[in-house]
Design an enzyme around this catalytic site. Sequence first.
Site, short mmCIF file in Angstrom:
data_model
loop_
_atom_site.label_atom_id
_atom_site.label_comp_id
_atom_site.label_asym_id
_atom_site.label_seq_id
_atom_site.Cartn_x
_atom_site.Cartn_y
_atom_site.Cartn_z
N ARG A 116 42.27 42.32 42.93
CA ARG A 116 42.80 42.24 41.57
C ARG A 116 44.17 41.58 41.57
O ARG A 116 44.99 41.84 42.46
CB ARG A 116 42.94 43.66 40.96
CG ARG A 116 41.69 44.52 41.04
CD ARG A 116 40.51 43.94 40.32
NE ARG A 116 40.85 43.45 38.99
CZ ARG A 116 40.16 42.52 38.36
NH1 ARG A 116 39.09 42.00 38.90
NH2 ARG A 116 40.54 42.12 37.17
N GLU A 169 39.56 38.30 30.08
CA GLU A 169 40.43 39.28 30.73
C GLU A 169 40.28 40.66 30.10
O GLU A 169 40.20 41.67 30.80
CB GLU A 169 41.90 38.82 30.66
CG GLU A 169 42.22 37.60 31.51
CD GLU A 169 42.08 37.83 33.01
OE1 GLU A 169 42.13 38.99 33.46
OE2 GLU A 169 41.88 36.85 33.74
N ASN A 180 38.43 43.84 31.93
CA ASN A 180 39.15 45.11 32.11
C ASN A 180 38.31 46.29 31.65
O ASN A 180 38.25 47.31 32.33
CB ASN A 180 40.47 45.09 31.33
CG ASN A 180 41.58 44.41 32.11
OD1 ASN A 180 41.42 44.04 33.26
ND2 ASN A 180 42.72 44.24 31.45
#
Length: 147
Positions: free
Chosen positions: A108, A48, A52
């Site tokens: 997203r 994650e 990002n």
Amino acid sequence: MERINRIRIEMLCRSENEALARNIAAVFTAPLDPTVEEVTEIKTAVSEAVSNAILHAYREDMEGPVYMEMEALDSGRIIITIEDEGVGIQDVKQAMEPLFTTGDKRERSGMGFTVMESFMDKIQVESTPGKGTKVTLIKSLDRIHGF
Ligand SMILES: Nc1ncnc2c1ncn2[C@@H]1O[C@H](COP(=O)(O)OP(=O)(O)O)[C@@H](O)[C@H]1O
Ligand SMILES: [Mg+2]
């Protein structure tokens, strides 16, 4: 506190490096004898944070570095930092709220920070607009053997 191991890698913000980073995290963690669940949690949190940096930090015409640092202490504590030199986050508190995303809502989930928070003991986000973002993830493994 004695340090068992430490690595620092630099990668380009390319999507294939998400899988690379999560697998490096798993291999790095293995000597600490984590549970299968702990490895999955660490891999997911790293995924994650790195995704990002890859997706949000650099504009389409920019290509910048993503740094991942991992440190293992003999207490079983693992400290991971994911750092970029991208656009930064204007409002970190808002960015960390569940479901908040500046991306396409159909693609997203806005749950990246929430996932990191739930799988790690502690997460710290430092960001300077125009300079970049540093995410620190900390987790203490429940049981350690062999050290
Ligand atoms: N490394 C980063 N650089 C710039 N912005 C970021 C970074 N990481 C997160 N963000 C911002 O925080 C928001 C929330 O992140 P996250 O919870 O992972 O949800 P998502 O990635 O699905 O948008 C992102 O939409 C983005 O605006
Ligand atoms: Mg995300």
